[in-house]
Write an enzyme that holds these catalytic residues in place. Sequence first.
Site, mmCIF file in Angstrom:
data_model
loop_
_atom_site.group_PDB
_atom_site.id
_atom_site.type_symbol
_atom_site.label_atom_id
_atom_site.label_comp_id
_atom_site.label_asym_id
_atom_site.label_seq_id
_atom_site.Cartn_x
_atom_site.Cartn_y
_atom_site.Cartn_z
ATOM 1 N N HIS A 1 -0.114 -1.291 -4.504
ATOM 2 C CA HIS A 1 -1.515 -0.928 -4.240
ATOM 3 C C HIS A 1 -1.587 0.593 -4.134
ATOM 4 O O HIS A 1 -0.924 1.197 -3.282
ATOM 5 C CB HIS A 1 -1.950 -1.592 -2.928
ATOM 6 N N ASP B 1 -4.037 3.801 -3.605
ATOM 7 C CA ASP B 1 -5.356 4.221 -3.150
ATOM 8 C C ASP B 1 -5.705 5.598 -3.692
ATOM 9 O O ASP B 1 -5.009 6.580 -3.422
ATOM 10 C CB ASP B 1 -5.371 4.256 -1.611
ATOM 11 N N MET C 1 -11.433 4.686 -4.622
ATOM 12 C CA MET C 1 -12.485 4.946 -3.649
ATOM 13 C C MET C 1 -13.073 6.307 -3.972
ATOM 14 O O MET C 1 -12.870 7.287 -3.253
ATOM 15 C CB MET C 1 -11.887 4.914 -2.232
ATOM 16 N N HIS D 1 -6.826 1.012 -6.400
ATOM 17 C CA HIS D 1 -8.048 0.901 -5.609
ATOM 18 C C HIS D 1 -8.738 2.258 -5.615
ATOM 19 O O HIS D 1 -8.322 3.172 -4.903
ATOM 20 C CB HIS D 1 -7.657 0.464 -4.182
ATOM 21 N N MET E 1 -13.006 -5.691 1.404
ATOM 22 C CA MET E 1 -12.422 -4.727 2.345
ATOM 23 C C MET E 1 -12.533 -5.293 3.766
ATOM 24 O O MET E 1 -13.612 -5.726 4.183
ATOM 25 C CB MET E 1 -13.171 -3.386 2.286
ATOM 26 N N MET F 1 -8.591 8.404 -3.555
ATOM 27 C CA MET F 1 -9.774 8.792 -2.760
ATOM 28 C C MET F 1 -10.240 10.173 -3.203
ATOM 29 O O MET F 1 -9.429 10.982 -3.680
ATOM 30 C CB MET F 1 -9.400 8.826 -1.279
ATOM 31 N N ASP G 1 -7.866 -6.064 2.215
ATOM 32 C CA ASP G 1 -7.246 -4.748 2.389
ATOM 33 C C ASP G 1 -7.723 -4.106 3.682
ATOM 34 O O ASP G 1 -8.925 -3.887 3.850
ATOM 35 C CB ASP G 1 -7.628 -3.866 1.178
ATOM 36 N N SER H 1 0.839 -1.199 0.000
ATOM 37 C CA SER H 1 0.000 0.000 0.000
ATOM 38 C C SER H 1 0.878 1.255 0.000
ATOM 39 O O SER H 1 1.438 1.646 1.020
ATOM 40 C CB SER H 1 -0.905 -0.008 1.232
HETATM 41 C C1 DX5 Z 1 -7.095 1.530 2.283
HETATM 42 C C2 DX5 Z 1 -5.599 1.299 2.267
HETATM 43 C C3 DX5 Z 1 -5.121 1.053 3.652
HETATM 44 C C4 DX5 Z 1 -4.023 0.099 3.785
HETATM 45 C C5 DX5 Z 1 -3.321 0.429 5.013
HETATM 46 O O1 DX5 Z 1 -7.706 1.236 1.104
HETATM 47 O O2 DX5 Z 1 -5.211 0.392 1.324
HETATM 48 O O3 DX5 Z 1 -6.157 0.564 4.428
HETATM 49 O O4 DX5 Z 1 -4.532 -1.181 3.760
HETATM 50 O O5 DX5 Z 1 -2.863 -0.667 5.673
HETATM 51 P P1 DX5 Z 1 -3.087 -0.794 7.230
HETATM 52 O O6 DX5 Z 1 -4.577 -0.975 7.422
HETATM 53 O O7 DX5 Z 1 -2.274 -1.961 7.591
HETATM 54 O O8 DX5 Z 1 -2.613 0.482 7.835
HETATM 55 ZN ZN ZN Z 2 -6.788 0.113 -0.645
#
Ligand code: DX5
Ligand code: ZN
Length: 222
Positions: free
Chosen positions: A33, A35, A68, A66, A137, A37, A176, A8
């Site tokens: 990965h 993200d 969102m 991903h 999720m 948003m 995730d 991530s």
């Molecule tokens: C959300 C992200 C985070 C990522 C962070 O879509 O991709 O949630 O998983 O990892 P953690 O939850 O381990 O901090």
């Molecule tokens: Zn994610």
Amino acid sequence: MKKYLSASLMCADLTNLIDSIKDLEKAGIDYLHIDIMDGSFVPNITLGFDLINAIKKVTDIPLDIHMMVNEPSKFIDRMNLSGNDILCVHYESEIHIHRVLEMIKNKGCKAGLALNPGTPVDNIKHLTEYIDMLLVMTVSPGFAGQKMFLGAEKKVAEAKALLKEWNCENMLVEVDGNVSLENGRKLCRCGADIFVLGTSALFLKDKSITKAAEDFTKYILG
Ligand code: DX5
Ligand code: ZN
């Protein structure tokens, strides 16, 4: 069955991203990965399309994007992706989700569909032809550092069972959110295939990325 690690990037050192990406390459990470948003579908804003297109120029690790965001169909053409990249949208984010999945397939990359904790797996039953990867999720999306929701293991096990029942064993299931060593092992036993690793298992203060990735793989399979 092979297990895949997806790092991530929002949890990496953003002041030194290129070095983090090189470290992830050395550690043999399978996916990056990313993200995206919009501050509306989820209450946060993180990485964006220009960054994705820049990252594509500096690494061959496939991307696992991903999204969102509400109405992701508006943004599908903003990313330069290749056949091994996964572009994942949320079931809840678009009224005509089938149309978006078709757009992704037409783009030539792999299509992912993500489900929030409250969205039943059964909802995807008539869409499986369009999906390469199902993202279950394990937290409500939006932030790193949250706690896995209590129904997560049951949901992943149910997803794997339903995919088998629907003759879709080849569809990979990704998890995730709060994928720590302990949760990773539990989710692995439920059949999860791709593990998104953030602050819970990969980007740690006291461990290198390579050691953390090695430890994770050993532990979840152990
Ligand atoms: C959300 C992200 C985070 C990522 C962070 O879509 O991709 O949630 O998983 O990892 P953690 O939850 O381990 O901090
Ligand atoms: Zn994610």
